[in-house]
Design a protein around this motif. Structure first.
Motif, PDB file in Angstrom:
ATOM      1  N   ILE A  10     102.945  21.179  -7.185  1.00  0.00           N
ATOM      2  CA  ILE A  10     103.818  22.126  -7.867  1.00  0.00           C
ATOM      3  C   ILE A  10     102.991  23.365  -8.200  1.00  0.00           C
ATOM      4  CG2 ILE A  10     105.353  22.513  -9.826  1.00  0.00           C
ATOM      5  CD1 ILE A  10     105.593  19.469 -10.110  1.00  0.00           C
ATOM      6  N   ILE A  11     103.476  24.534  -7.779  1.00  0.00           N
ATOM      7  CA  ILE A  11     102.763  25.785  -8.002  1.00  0.00           C
ATOM      8  C   ILE A  11     103.371  26.467  -9.215  1.00  0.00           C
ATOM      9  CG2 ILE A  11     101.862  27.868  -6.911  1.00  0.00           C
ATOM     10  CD1 ILE A  11     101.373  25.189  -5.386  1.00  0.00           C
ATOM     11  N   GLY A  12     102.654  26.452 -10.338  1.00  0.00           N
ATOM     12  CA  GLY A  12     103.163  26.996 -11.589  1.00  0.00           C
ATOM     13  C   GLY A  12     103.554  25.873 -12.533  1.00  0.00           C
ATOM     14  N   PHE A  41      99.442  23.209 -10.320  1.00  0.00           N
ATOM     15  CA  PHE A  41      98.505  24.331 -10.308  1.00  0.00           C
ATOM     16  C   PHE A  41      99.008  25.450 -11.215  1.00  0.00           C
ATOM     17  CE2 PHE A  41      98.060  21.976  -6.416  1.00  0.00           C
ATOM     18  CZ  PHE A  41      96.691  21.918  -6.202  1.00  0.00           C
ATOM     19  N   GLU A  42      98.130  25.931 -12.075  1.00  0.00           N
ATOM     20  CA  GLU A  42      98.482  26.969 -13.037  1.00  0.00           C
ATOM     21  C   GLU A  42      97.355  28.012 -13.088  1.00  0.00           C
ATOM     22  OE1 GLU A  42      99.755  29.513 -15.369  1.00  0.00           O
ATOM     23  OE2 GLU A  42     101.152  27.821 -15.143  1.00  0.00           O
ATOM     24  N   LYS A  43      97.709  29.281 -12.955  1.00  0.00           N
ATOM     25  CA  LYS A  43      96.676  30.317 -12.965  1.00  0.00           C
ATOM     26  C   LYS A  43      96.123  30.583 -14.365  1.00  0.00           C
ATOM     27  CE  LYS A  43      99.780  34.336 -13.165  1.00  0.00           C
ATOM     28  NZ  LYS A  43     100.162  35.592 -12.476  1.00  0.00           N
ATOM     29  N   GLU A  44      96.913  30.276 -15.405  1.00  0.00           N
ATOM     30  CA  GLU A  44      96.440  30.471 -16.775  1.00  0.00           C
ATOM     31  C   GLU A  44      95.707  29.215 -17.262  1.00  0.00           C
ATOM     32  OE1 GLU A  44      96.576  33.329 -18.056  1.00  0.00           O
ATOM     33  OE2 GLU A  44      98.072  34.303 -16.781  1.00  0.00           O
ATOM     34  N   SER A 139      93.720  27.848 -11.986  1.00  0.00           N
ATOM     35  CA  SER A 139      93.599  27.627 -10.542  1.00  0.00           C
ATOM     36  C   SER A 139      94.745  28.336  -9.832  1.00  0.00           C
ATOM     37  CB  SER A 139      93.624  26.121 -10.222  1.00  0.00           C
ATOM     38  OG  SER A 139      92.558  25.448 -10.860  1.00  0.00           O
ATOM     39  N   GLU A 140      94.611  29.636  -9.696  1.00  0.00           N
ATOM     40  CA  GLU A 140      95.668  30.408  -9.051  1.00  0.00           C
ATOM     41  C   GLU A 140      95.745  30.056  -7.569  1.00  0.00           C
ATOM     42  OE1 GLU A 140      97.309  34.977  -8.598  1.00  0.00           O
ATOM     43  OE2 GLU A 140      95.362  34.598  -9.545  1.00  0.00           O
TER      44      GLU A 140
END
Length: 605
Positions: A10-12, A41-44, A139-140
């Motif tokens: 899941i992206i985000g 995966f979460e960029k923040e 992990s963007e």
């Protein structure tokens, strides 16, 4: 023979993902025979918040516009969670425990803390059920590639790492292309809001222009005004704004094409939207014509009119009941009638008048049925919008969208009191007309031209903030370039019901026309997905591995997706259709048959 286990990436990790995990948990026993691992995966740094509710993007003074009773069910309600928090935590949110209720409006930071807590609870519950869940914060995801032979995807993230996934869900939420021009004081969006706020001991003693008069514009107004003055309770129960010393020239000017302020919060009989509240699923599909189209005029006549007539009867609006009963009364007439009720020479005085009705609705528990029913009907249409032809999408985007967002995106009453206080103090005004950013600019300011009919005026601002709302992420700026290069995605499109209409549209829109095999299509915002949110490839085929539920990516085919209820419904559709496809095929890997209509044909959501 047991199916080989698969994994889900899941992206985000924002609101859509939180609700996706809830629907996954609700079907955990069924999924356990197919799914081995979930990777998120979460960029923040913090998982589960999402952009609108994160301390990295929003502000203490930015309020949510949704109550606890309007938030779809998670493991516990927002209000229940708040009541369990320590007094010191509540104090940080500016909340007294005795004041907590299902009907209260709280800050977006508070709502973000709730969503983050729910994310952790849901992940722990799924882990306890026997499925591995891996968090990848900071992990963007930089790209996604697809192996058609293996029907698998590779998710690339961070500095060269990758994750092989059997199924991918893109759930990336809000996104803005950075086109700021700080030397002119121009900001393409208010987010993250810290970049438009004065530094400590700094004052913006000049006029600030704001494009839009929406709830995002109000966030800017709220944050900036509180740093240049204070609000005090007035004798009439409202607010009075007291400017700080040295802020004589500080003022905020909002620009709106229609000269509208948002409609106000209203009591609802059914605060939770439902897709099939006003009609049966089979009835809707019986309205599809021989060419496979659901026409908007038919939807209005057969579904909207009966429901709205009942609503206007409950609201004691006999004139609208009469108008709605006329056979030649069409959707555009409805928009015109209801818009006129919200048009005022002075929009702030209009808001003051509407405040009386809104307070009566909320305080005396008197629903405004026509607004609620309109929201329901458009919410339902949204999840079937791919059935509409190009002609109806053009009407929706030109005539209907702005009306709906103004009527339904209701402003909480405390927020409206703040606007009125600022206007009374001469610190807030609204200019009607369409705004165009001038090509020639002077250093240190942004000049705009405002057209209202034949009247054209020019305004220059020390700061100008575009609060026009989230723009769609179209094919040309889609963030995962490998999917474009591999032909795994294509722009969203719909067919014209009559090819002659493709030749009649405005010259400025001709670039949206696609001619293919002597058929004409209209290219929409975003990228193509089917009814189960599988991405559509260059050949028009759905991809069984990669799904996209991000509102910014699906805005063309899902033109009325917004808010937490849509987050829940969208993720529910994906979870339900994905599970049914796995069960129908009896295996977890390999090509699966087309299930793009599983939701519409079988779901009772």
């Amino acid at each position: 023979m047991k199916p080989k286990k698969i994994n889900l990436a899941i992206i985000g990790s924002g609101a859509s993902t939180v609700f996706l995990l809830k629907h996954f948990l609700d079907n955990l026993d069924a999924f356990k025979q197919f799914v081995d691992e979930i990777a998120i995966f979460e960029k923040e740094q913090i998982m589960g918040l999402g952009m609108p509710y994160s301390p990295h993007t929003t502000d203490y003074f930015n309020m949510a516009n949704i109550t606890s009773e309007e938030i779809p069910a998670l493991t516990e309600s927002f209000a229940e969670w708040l009541k369990k928090q320590d007094d010191n935590i509540l104090k940080g949110f500016g909340i007294q425990k005795a004041d907590i209720s299902e009907y209260g409006i709280y800050s977006r930071l508070t709502l973000g803390s709730y969503l983050g807590a729910q994310y952790s609870v849901l992940v722990d519950a799924i882990k306890a059920g026997g499925i591995t869940v891996k968090d990848f914060p900071q992990s963007e995801v930089t790209d996604i590639s697809y192996d058609s032979e293996q029907n698998k995807a590779s998710v690339r993230y961070g500095a060269g790492s990758s994750y092989a996934a059997s199924t991918v869900v893109i759930s990336t939420g809000h996104w803005w292309e950075n086109s700021d021009k700080p030397d002119q004081g121009y900001f393409c969006s208010p987010w993250p809001i810290a970049r438009i706020l004065p530094k400590k001991d700094q004052i913006f003693n000049f006029e600030i222009g704001i494009l839009g008069a929406s709830l995002s514009a109000f966030d800017v107004v709220s944050s900036l005004s509180r740093r240049h003055g204070v609000f005090e309770a007035s004798d009439d129960g409202g607010l009075t704004y007291i400017p700080r010393t040295g802020t004589k020239k500080f003022s905020l000017i909002m620009h709106d094409a229609h000269g509208w302020l948002p409609h106000l919060q209203y009591e609802q009989q059914e605060p939770m939207r439902e897709i099939y509240r006003h009609f049966k699923r089979d009835f809707l599909f019986d309205l599809i014509d021989k060419n496979g189209f659901l026409r908007l005029d038919v939807y209005f006549e057969k579904i909207c009119k009966p429901a709205l007539i009942k609503a206007f009867e409950k609201d004691k609006m006999p004139e609208m009941v009469s108008r709605m009963s006329e056979p030649d009364f069409v959707f555009k007439d409805f928009i015109t009638c209801m818009s006129r009720q919200h048009e005022y020479d002075n929009p702030f005085e209009g808001m003051r008048l509407e405040m009386q009705k809104a307070e009566k609705s909320v305080k005396k528990d008197k629903p405004i049925h026509w607004k609620e029913v309109t929201d329901d009907l458009m919410y339902a249409l949204n999840f079937h919008a791919e059935l509409m032809p190009a002609e109806d999408h053009l009407f929706f985007n030109k005539e209907l969208r702005s009306f709906l967002m103004n009527v339904i995106a209701a402003m909480p009453l405390p927020s409206a009191n703040l606007l009125l206080a600022l206007n009374d103090a001469g610190k807030l005004s609204l200019v009607k007309g369409r705004v165009e950013i001038s090509e020639k600019q002077k250093p240190g300011s942004t000049t705009v031209k405002v057209s209202n009919g034949e009247d054209v005026k020019t305004y220059s601002y020390g700061m100008f903030i575009n609060c026009g709302g989230q723009k769609p992420v179209n094919y040309d700026i889609f963030p995962f370039s490998r999917l474009k290069e591999e032909g795994v995605i294509r722009p969203a499109r719909v067919k014209f019901a009559d090819s002659k209409n493709a030749e009649k549209i405005d010259e400025s829109e001709q670039q949206q026309i696609i001619k293919e095999n002597n058929q004409y299509f209209l290219q929409l915002d975003g990228v193509g997905v089917d009814a189960s949110y599988r991405i559509i490839d260059a050949n028009g085929e759905p991809n069984n591995c990669i799904h996209d539920i991000a509102f910014t990516h699906t805005a063309g085919l899902r033109p009325y997706s917004y808010g937490l209820q849509a987050c829940s419904a969208t993720s529910h559709i994906f979870i339900e259709s994905w599970l049914k496809s796995l069960q129908k095929n009896g295996k977890a890997e390999g090509n699966i048959e087309d299930v793009s209509r599983i939701y519409q044909e079988e779901s009772d959501l």
